[in-house]
Design a protein around this motif. Structure first.
Motif, PDB file in Angstrom:
ATOM      1  N   ALA A   4      32.346  40.436  37.439  1.00  0.00           N
ATOM      2  CA  ALA A   4      33.016  39.218  37.914  1.00  0.00           C
ATOM      3  C   ALA A   4      34.502  39.242  37.567  1.00  0.00           C
ATOM      4  O   ALA A   4      35.349  38.893  38.404  1.00  0.00           O
ATOM      5  CB  ALA A   4      32.343  37.980  37.318  1.00  0.00           C
ATOM      6  N   ILE A   5      34.833  39.669  36.362  1.00  0.00           N
ATOM      7  CA  ILE A   5      36.241  39.760  35.957  1.00  0.00           C
ATOM      8  C   ILE A   5      36.994  40.721  36.858  1.00  0.00           C
ATOM      9  O   ILE A   5      38.089  40.427  37.332  1.00  0.00           O
ATOM     10  CB  ILE A   5      36.351  40.172  34.474  1.00  0.00           C
ATOM     11  N   ARG A   6      36.398  41.874  37.143  1.00  0.00           N
ATOM     12  CA  ARG A   6      37.050  42.860  38.013  1.00  0.00           C
ATOM     13  C   ARG A   6      37.245  42.294  39.416  1.00  0.00           C
ATOM     14  O   ARG A   6      38.299  42.467  40.039  1.00  0.00           O
ATOM     15  CB  ARG A   6      36.217  44.141  38.044  1.00  0.00           C
ATOM     16  N   MET A   7      36.227  41.585  39.919  1.00  0.00           N
ATOM     17  CA  MET A   7      36.350  40.995  41.253  1.00  0.00           C
ATOM     18  C   MET A   7      37.489  39.982  41.289  1.00  0.00           C
ATOM     19  O   MET A   7      38.258  39.946  42.254  1.00  0.00           O
ATOM     20  CB  MET A   7      35.024  40.349  41.665  1.00  0.00           C
ATOM     21  N   LEU A   8      37.603  39.169  40.255  1.00  0.00           N
ATOM     22  CA  LEU A   8      38.708  38.208  40.179  1.00  0.00           C
ATOM     23  C   LEU A   8      40.049  38.935  40.146  1.00  0.00           C
ATOM     24  O   LEU A   8      41.002  38.526  40.813  1.00  0.00           O
ATOM     25  CB  LEU A   8      38.550  37.313  38.956  1.00  0.00           C
ATOM     26  N   GLN A   9      40.132  40.022  39.383  1.00  0.00           N
ATOM     27  CA  GLN A   9      41.365  40.811  39.316  1.00  0.00           C
ATOM     28  C   GLN A   9      41.707  41.412  40.674  1.00  0.00           C
ATOM     29  O   GLN A   9      42.878  41.560  41.016  1.00  0.00           O
ATOM     30  CB  GLN A   9      41.229  41.925  38.279  1.00  0.00           C
ATOM     31  N   ASP A  10      40.675  41.732  41.469  1.00  0.00           N
ATOM     32  CA  ASP A  10      40.883  42.309  42.800  1.00  0.00           C
ATOM     33  C   ASP A  10      41.181  41.239  43.850  1.00  0.00           C
ATOM     34  O   ASP A  10      41.366  41.557  45.018  1.00  0.00           O
ATOM     35  CB  ASP A  10      39.663  43.128  43.228  1.00  0.00           C
ATOM     36  N   GLY A  11      41.205  39.966  43.438  1.00  0.00           N
ATOM     37  CA  GLY A  11      41.571  38.893  44.358  1.00  0.00           C
ATOM     38  C   GLY A  11      40.417  38.091  44.926  1.00  0.00           C
ATOM     39  O   GLY A  11      40.622  37.250  45.803  1.00  0.00           O
ATOM     40  N   CYS A  12      39.208  38.314  44.449  1.00  0.00           N
ATOM     41  CA  CYS A  12      38.058  37.557  44.936  1.00  0.00           C
ATOM     42  C   CYS A  12      38.106  36.124  44.399  1.00  0.00           C
ATOM     43  O   CYS A  12      38.448  35.902  43.244  1.00  0.00           O
ATOM     44  CB  CYS A  12      36.757  38.235  44.482  1.00  0.00           C
TER      45      CYS A  12
END
Length: 96
Positions: free
Chosen positions: A53-61
């Motif tokens: 989830a953190i990575r997805m947020l960092q990718d702009g999700c």
């Protein structure tokens, strides 16, 4: 909990990958991560899902509620505004 985010659905929609590519270990691998902890441990699974989830947020999700229970039935929650996805995750070239 009557509403929640199904990270598998969010991951598949955001990175435009089929459902068979949304298993926990596959999602981690595609994001260049390895599974931390003991497989099938609720706590370790939760920590790894949080890392995704953190990575997805960092990718702009923009993570949004996408499932809920209504009258004892599982329902998909559709967003009123479609979100742009990102290209499929690539393995990082360099590890930090």
């Amino acid at each position: 909990a009557k509403k929640w985010i199904n990270i598998r659905k969010s991951y598949g929609n955001f990175y435009k990958v089929p459902r068979n590519q949304t298993k926990l270990t596959i999602m981690l691998e595609k994001l260049g991560m390895t599974y931390d902890g003991r497989p099938h441990s609720g706590l370790d699974d939760s920590k790894n899902i949080a890392r995704i989830a953190i990575r997805m947020l960092q990718d702009g999700c923009e993570l949004r509620v996408n499932e809920k229970m209504h009258a004892g039935q599982l329902m998909t929650v559709s967003s009123s505004t479609p979100l742009e996805g990102a290209p499929a995750p690539q393995m990082p070239r360099y590890r930090n």
